[in-house]
Motif scaffolding. Structure first.
Motif, PDB file in Angstrom:
ATOM      1  N   VAL A  37     -20.413  80.845 -65.586  1.00 39.25           N
ATOM      2  CA  VAL A  37     -19.670  82.003 -65.088  1.00 39.25           C
ATOM      3  C   VAL A  37     -20.290  82.474 -63.777  1.00 39.25           C
ATOM      4  O   VAL A  37     -21.500  82.689 -63.693  1.00 39.25           O
ATOM      5  N   GLN A  38     -19.450  82.641 -62.756  1.00 48.49           N
ATOM      6  CA  GLN A  38     -19.958  83.047 -61.445  1.00 48.49           C
ATOM      7  C   GLN A  38     -19.528  84.463 -61.058  1.00 48.49           C
ATOM      8  O   GLN A  38     -19.809  84.906 -59.941  1.00 48.49           O
ATOM      9  N   GLN A  39     -18.859  85.177 -61.944  1.00 44.72           N
ATOM     10  CA  GLN A  39     -18.507  86.579 -61.718  1.00 44.72           C
ATOM     11  C   GLN A  39     -19.390  87.469 -62.588  1.00 44.72           C
ATOM     12  O   GLN A  39     -19.922  87.019 -63.605  1.00 44.72           O
ATOM     13  N   PRO A  40     -19.546  88.751 -62.228  1.00 46.17           N
ATOM     14  CA  PRO A  40     -20.339  89.645 -63.078  1.00 46.17           C
ATOM     15  C   PRO A  40     -19.835  89.686 -64.518  1.00 46.17           C
ATOM     16  O   PRO A  40     -20.623  89.749 -65.461  1.00 46.17           O
ATOM     17  N   LEU A  41     -18.517  89.667 -64.685  1.00 48.22           N
ATOM     18  CA  LEU A  41     -17.870  89.653 -65.998  1.00 48.22           C
ATOM     19  C   LEU A  41     -16.575  88.876 -65.891  1.00 48.22           C
ATOM     20  O   LEU A  41     -15.932  88.875 -64.856  1.00 48.22           O
ATOM     21  N   VAL A  42     -16.192  88.218 -66.975  1.00 45.96           N
ATOM     22  CA  VAL A  42     -14.856  87.628 -67.043  1.00 45.96           C
ATOM     23  C   VAL A  42     -14.338  87.802 -68.461  1.00 45.96           C
ATOM     24  O   VAL A  42     -15.086  87.636 -69.431  1.00 45.96           O
ATOM     25  N   ASN A  43     -13.082  88.197 -68.580  1.00 42.11           N
ATOM     26  CA  ASN A  43     -12.481  88.376 -69.895  1.00 42.11           C
ATOM     27  C   ASN A  43     -12.229  87.030 -70.560  1.00 42.11           C
ATOM     28  O   ASN A  43     -11.783  86.075 -69.921  1.00 42.11           O
ATOM     29  N   LEU A  44     -12.505  86.980 -71.859  1.00 41.72           N
ATOM     30  CA  LEU A  44     -12.129  85.853 -72.702  1.00 41.72           C
ATOM     31  C   LEU A  44     -10.932  86.322 -73.512  1.00 41.72           C
ATOM     32  O   LEU A  44     -11.019  87.324 -74.234  1.00 41.72           O
ATOM     33  N   SER A  45      -9.806  85.629 -73.380  1.00 35.99           N
ATOM     34  CA  SER A  45      -8.555  86.101 -73.954  1.00 35.99           C
ATOM     35  C   SER A  45      -8.006  85.121 -74.983  1.00 35.99           C
ATOM     36  O   SER A  45      -8.338  83.932 -74.983  1.00 35.99           O
ATOM     37  N   GLY A  50      -3.383  86.838 -71.975  1.00 32.82           N
ATOM     38  CA  GLY A  50      -3.310  87.529 -73.261  1.00 32.82           C
ATOM     39  C   GLY A  50      -4.315  88.660 -73.355  1.00 32.82           C
ATOM     40  O   GLY A  50      -4.994  89.002 -72.384  1.00 32.82           O
ATOM     41  N   GLU A  51      -4.436  89.226 -74.554  1.00 31.85           N
ATOM     42  CA  GLU A  51      -5.346  90.355 -74.730  1.00 31.85           C
ATOM     43  C   GLU A  51      -6.795  89.898 -74.759  1.00 31.85           C
ATOM     44  O   GLU A  51      -7.118  88.793 -75.195  1.00 31.85           O
ATOM     45  N   ARG A  52      -7.672  90.756 -74.248  1.00 33.75           N
ATOM     46  CA  ARG A  52      -9.098  90.467 -74.215  1.00 33.75           C
ATOM     47  C   ARG A  52      -9.653  90.459 -75.636  1.00 33.75           C
ATOM     48  O   ARG A  52      -9.432  91.388 -76.410  1.00 33.75           O
ATOM     49  N   THR A  53     -10.387  89.416 -75.983  1.00 35.86           N
ATOM     50  CA  THR A  53     -11.046  89.350 -77.284  1.00 35.86           C
ATOM     51  C   THR A  53     -12.560  89.415 -77.156  1.00 35.86           C
ATOM     52  O   THR A  53     -13.257  89.776 -78.101  1.00 35.86           O
ATOM     53  N   SER A  54     -13.066  89.056 -75.982  1.00 39.33           N
ATOM     54  CA  SER A  54     -14.494  89.136 -75.705  1.00 39.33           C
ATOM     55  C   SER A  54     -14.675  89.058 -74.205  1.00 39.33           C
ATOM     56  O   SER A  54     -13.688  89.053 -73.440  1.00 39.33           O
ATOM     57  N   GLN A  55     -15.923  89.008 -73.768  1.00 38.77           N
ATOM     58  CA  GLN A  55     -16.226  88.827 -72.355  1.00 38.77           C
ATOM     59  C   GLN A  55     -17.399  87.872 -72.206  1.00 38.77           C
ATOM     60  O   GLN A  55     -18.260  87.778 -73.084  1.00 38.77           O
ATOM     61  N   LEU A  56     -17.415  87.175 -71.088  1.00 37.42           N
ATOM     62  CA  LEU A  56     -18.544  86.337 -70.714  1.00 37.42           C
ATOM     63  C   LEU A  56     -19.250  87.000 -69.539  1.00 37.42           C
ATOM     64  O   LEU A  56     -18.613  87.597 -68.667  1.00 37.42           O
ATOM     65  N   LEU A  57     -20.557  86.857 -69.499  1.00 38.19           N
ATOM     66  CA  LEU A  57     -21.377  87.481 -68.478  1.00 38.19           C
ATOM     67  C   LEU A  57     -21.789  86.472 -67.410  1.00 38.19           C
ATOM     68  O   LEU A  57     -21.764  85.256 -67.631  1.00 38.19           O
ATOM     69  N   PHE A  58     -22.215  86.996 -66.288  1.00 40.56           N
ATOM     70  CA  PHE A  58     -22.684  86.157 -65.196  1.00 40.56           C
ATOM     71  C   PHE A  58     -23.743  85.173 -65.692  1.00 40.56           C
ATOM     72  O   PHE A  58     -24.672  85.536 -66.409  1.00 40.56           O
ATOM     73  N   GLY A  59     -23.578  83.899 -65.322  1.00 41.28           N
ATOM     74  CA  GLY A  59     -24.570  82.892 -65.649  1.00 41.28           C
ATOM     75  C   GLY A  59     -24.425  82.273 -67.016  1.00 41.28           C
ATOM     76  O   GLY A  59     -25.154  81.324 -67.348  1.00 41.28           O
ATOM     77  N   GLU A  60     -23.504  82.787 -67.847  1.00 39.68           N
ATOM     78  CA  GLU A  60     -23.335  82.215 -69.174  1.00 39.68           C
ATOM     79  C   GLU A  60     -22.592  80.886 -69.100  1.00 39.68           C
ATOM     80  O   GLU A  60     -21.810  80.634 -68.183  1.00 39.68           O
ATOM     81  N   ALA A  61     -22.832  80.058 -70.111  1.00 40.31           N
ATOM     82  CA  ALA A  61     -22.238  78.726 -70.151  1.00 40.31           C
ATOM     83  C   ALA A  61     -20.948  78.742 -70.965  1.00 40.31           C
ATOM     84  O   ALA A  61     -20.867  79.378 -72.024  1.00 40.31           O
ATOM     85  N   PHE A  62     -19.953  78.005 -70.474  1.00 38.22           N
ATOM     86  CA  PHE A  62     -18.641  77.921 -71.115  1.00 38.22           C
ATOM     87  C   PHE A  62     -18.195  76.470 -71.096  1.00 38.22           C
ATOM     88  O   PHE A  62     -18.128  75.837 -70.040  1.00 38.22           O
ATOM     89  N   ARG A  63     -17.899  75.938 -72.262  1.00 43.47           N
ATOM     90  CA  ARG A  63     -17.452  74.547 -72.385  1.00 43.47           C
ATOM     91  C   ARG A  63     -15.941  74.482 -72.202  1.00 43.47           C
ATOM     92  O   ARG A  63     -15.185  74.968 -73.036  1.00 43.47           O
ATOM     93  N   VAL A  64     -15.503  73.895 -71.104  1.00 41.96           N
ATOM     94  CA  VAL A  64     -14.076  73.816 -70.795  1.00 41.96           C
ATOM     95  C   VAL A  64     -13.465  72.607 -71.506  1.00 41.96           C
ATOM     96  O   VAL A  64     -13.913  71.472 -71.325  1.00 41.96           O
TER      97      VAL A  64
END
Length: 286
Positions: A37-45, A50-64
């Protein structure tokens, strides 16, 4: 938790993680690509736009697992939670060395207190330190972060209530996971993960943590209290600390008062419904 809980199953019909071949139907099965993640916050929907269910923080890993129409579907490596994020919020994978252990911190353009900061990131964010400047640490973005706001990646706190207290006054935000806004289970997750406890995202999942406390047993600091759809943590035998929609913030509240209010209200997102359903105790923190 069911293996087919969509929150925890990296499959969306178009694509599925390769380990799910023969388990779920999909057009294709992929290993996936881990991005950061390269933004301070990004919604996980739950769906694109869709509606936000969680958020990812800067620098966190996300498996696409799948990417189309500007959205990436995949799985957070923090907790295994699945959903959609804006693809532009992700960049190539980068190994972190430190995490933000202050409620928030600024990214300074120069290692000087009076230099105008360009952006802020939040508690739990991951960064890669490239140079120790003494009072500041230079990170891979080229910015500088006060050294006192960072901890080595494996460093952990020992008191989840103390961590949760750092969020005091944070606005209530459904699906929120940061000092910018947080919900009840997001607060608990941040507090426990910071203390080395693997903690799932949602309150129903968090019921599996620790062990049951009998209804007549005295409560103590760190005990988790569950209603239907709500969770809080005890700061002492009588006081609950929780993110809730009544205060619209993270707040301390006498447990007896919260019990009466929630039972009387018996409705409302983020407030729980009815009587206390479960008490759980975490005996060991790593």
């Amino acid at each position: 938790m069911s293996a087919f809980d969509p929150r925890m199953t990296p499959a969306n019909g178009h694509a599925a993680a390769h380990e799910l071949r023969g388990v779920v139907e999909a057009t294709r099965y992929v290993k996936g690509t881990v991005k950061t993640v390269q933004q301070p916050l990004v919604n996980l929907s739950s769906a694109p736009r869709g509606e936000r269910t969680s958020q990812l923080l800067f620098g966190e890993a996300f498996r696409v697992i799948d990417e189309r129409d500007g959205f990436a579907f995949g799985q957070s490596l923090r907790d295994g939670y699945c959903g959609y994020v804006i693809a532009a919020a992700l960049t190539r994978q980068e190994a972190a060395t430190h995490w933000v252990a202050a409620p928030a911190t600024h990214l300074y353009p120069k290692p000087r207190l009076k230099a105008p900061p360009e952006v802020a990131i939040f508690f739990g964010s991951h960064v890669r330190v490239t140079s120790d400047m003494g009072e500041f640490q230079k990170v891979s973005t080229g910015h500088f972060i006060p050294s006192g706001h960072l901890q080595p990646l494996r460093a952990r706190f020992s008191d989840p209530v103390g961590v949760a207290d750092m969020f005091l006054g944070t606005p209530y935000l459904w699906g929120g996971s940061s000092r910018w806004g947080v919900d009840c289970s997001g607060l608990i997750q941040q507090a426990l993960v910071a203390c080395g406890v693997d903690c799932p995202r949602d309150s129903d999942q968090q019921r599996g943590l620790g062990r049951d406390i009998p209804a007549d047993a005295p409560l103590q600091r760190g005990d988790l209290i569950f209603w239907a759809g709500h969770v809080g943590i005890m700061s002492d035998a009588e006081t609950l600390l929780h993110a809730n929609a009544h205060h619209m913030a993270v707040a301390y509240e006498p447990l007896s008062q919260a019990k009466s209010r929630i039972a009387a209200n018996n409705s409302g997102a983020g407030q729980g419904k009815g009587e206390i359903e479960m008490r759980r105790r975490l005996d060991k923190l790593s």
